[in-house]
Motif scaffolding. Structure first.
Motif, PDB file in Angstrom:
ATOM      1  N   HIS A   1      -9.353  -1.663  36.715  1.00 56.06           N
ATOM      2  CA  HIS A   1      -9.489  -0.944  35.447  1.00 56.06           C
ATOM      3  C   HIS A   1      -9.067   0.518  35.598  1.00 56.06           C
ATOM      4  CE1 HIS A   1     -11.344  -3.706  32.544  1.00 56.06           C
ATOM      5  NE2 HIS A   1     -11.831  -4.330  33.604  1.00 56.06           N
ATOM      6  N   LEU A   2      -9.489   1.153  36.670  1.00 59.63           N
ATOM      7  CA  LEU A   2      -9.118   2.550  36.878  1.00 59.63           C
ATOM      8  C   LEU A   2      -7.630   2.697  37.155  1.00 59.63           C
ATOM      9  CD1 LEU A   2     -12.018   4.033  39.042  1.00 59.63           C
ATOM     10  CD2 LEU A   2     -11.511   4.493  36.657  1.00 59.63           C
TER      11      LEU A   2
ATOM     12  N   LYS B   1      -5.762   1.853  33.648  1.00 60.67           N
ATOM     13  CA  LYS B   1      -5.986   2.695  32.478  1.00 60.67           C
ATOM     14  C   LYS B   1      -5.929   4.184  32.816  1.00 60.67           C
ATOM     15  CE  LYS B   1      -8.391   2.913  28.127  1.00 60.67           C
ATOM     16  NZ  LYS B   1      -9.274   2.231  27.197  1.00 60.67           N
ATOM     17  N   ALA B   2      -6.639   4.631  33.840  1.00 61.49           N
ATOM     18  CA  ALA B   2      -6.653   6.068  34.144  1.00 61.49           C
ATOM     19  C   ALA B   2      -5.400   6.480  34.911  1.00 61.49           C
ATOM     20  CB  ALA B   2      -7.914   6.423  34.923  1.00 61.49           C
TER      21      ALA B   2
ATOM     22  N   ARG C   1     -13.784   4.048  33.196  1.00 63.01           N
ATOM     23  CA  ARG C   1     -12.342   4.099  32.910  1.00 63.01           C
ATOM     24  C   ARG C   1     -12.070   4.939  31.662  1.00 63.01           C
ATOM     25  NH1 ARG C   1      -9.748  -1.457  30.405  1.00 63.01           N
ATOM     26  NH2 ARG C   1     -10.642  -1.263  28.322  1.00 63.01           N
TER      27      ARG C   1
END
Length: 247
Positions: A111-112, A115-116, A156
């Protein structure tokens, strides 16, 4: 209101579905020339044809080399870049385990990374083009940034807030505005017709579900020359969450 987007060159990541697709369609309606970026070439091509996009490029935003190549190709197709909308992210899973006991390290990092860090990779590749004539970056976060209950979802999304403000401060003097938007539960082509989802999504102060097209209108404004005074802003687009007071 004329948003001043006619002829603007825009790249929308995650543009083949959901809020990304709706945003790309909204930008096209405003007269922008739009390229879509995602991983699925077939759905990208279909979406581009359906909404009248100028083209599409294929990349996984966890792959920096692929991102750089895709952004360069998008800029070539469009003759530069004026707008970047970051929307490519794993779907939020409301049924996923939320606490420490259920935390999956690999899923958390996925997720990180998507998305980030994925947003940062795309911004890093796009900024040299945006610097040439100014422009805007709009990052799609989410209301999980303001609530507990899902560790990966919260982290996130709050990371997107932090990276957006960092970029706003750094790039603002170059004429590049950066903002962040928090959708809540949003009706998209995937959830349209799902009565249970609609009922849950209607638990806002408006008392009705918010659609991806409505969120996209806010994104288009923030991406436009008229919206760039909101540099560094975090804007909610969830219909109003009852009870909270945000400063």
């Amino acid at each position: 209101m004329d948003l001043g987007l006619a002829g603007a060159a825009a790249l929308v990541t995650g543009g083949n579905r959901g809020i990304g697709r709706a945003t790309a369609a909204a930008l096209v309606r405003e007269g922008a020339r739009v390229v879509l970026l995602a991983r699925d070439a077939a759905s990208l091509a279909a979406t581009a044809a359906e909404i009248g996009a100028a083209g599409h490029v294929v990349a996984d935003t966890t792959d920096d080399v692929a991102v750089v190549g895709a952004v360069d190709e998008a800029a070539r197709l469009l003759g530069g870049l004026d707008v970047l909308v970051n929307c490519a992210a794993p779907r939020a899973d409301r049924s996923a385990p939320s606490g420490l006991a259920g935390l999956d390290d690999a899923d958390f990092l996925r997720h990180l990374d998507t998305k980030a860090l994925g947003y940062l990779r795309t911004a890093r590749a796009a900024v040299p083009y945006l610097r040439q004539r100014g422009g805007a970056i709009v990052n799609i976060s989410g209301m999980n940034a303001r609530s507990t209950g899902n560790i990966a979802g919260s982290v996130r999304n709050i990371a997107v807030v932090a990276l957006s403000k960092n970029l706003a401060d750094e790039l603002g003097p170059a004429g590049i505005a950066v903002s962040c938007i928090h959708p809540g539960l949003t009706v998209t082509e995937r959830t349209e017709g799902d009565a249970d989802y609609a009922a849950t999504a209607a638990r806002n102060s408006l008392g009705r579900p918010v659609t991806a097209a409505e969120v996209a209108d806010v994104v288009a404004f923030l991406a436009s020359p008229r919206g760039r005074v909101a540099n560094g802003a975090v804007v909610t687009a969830d219909g109003g969450r009852p009870g909270g007071v945000w400063t």
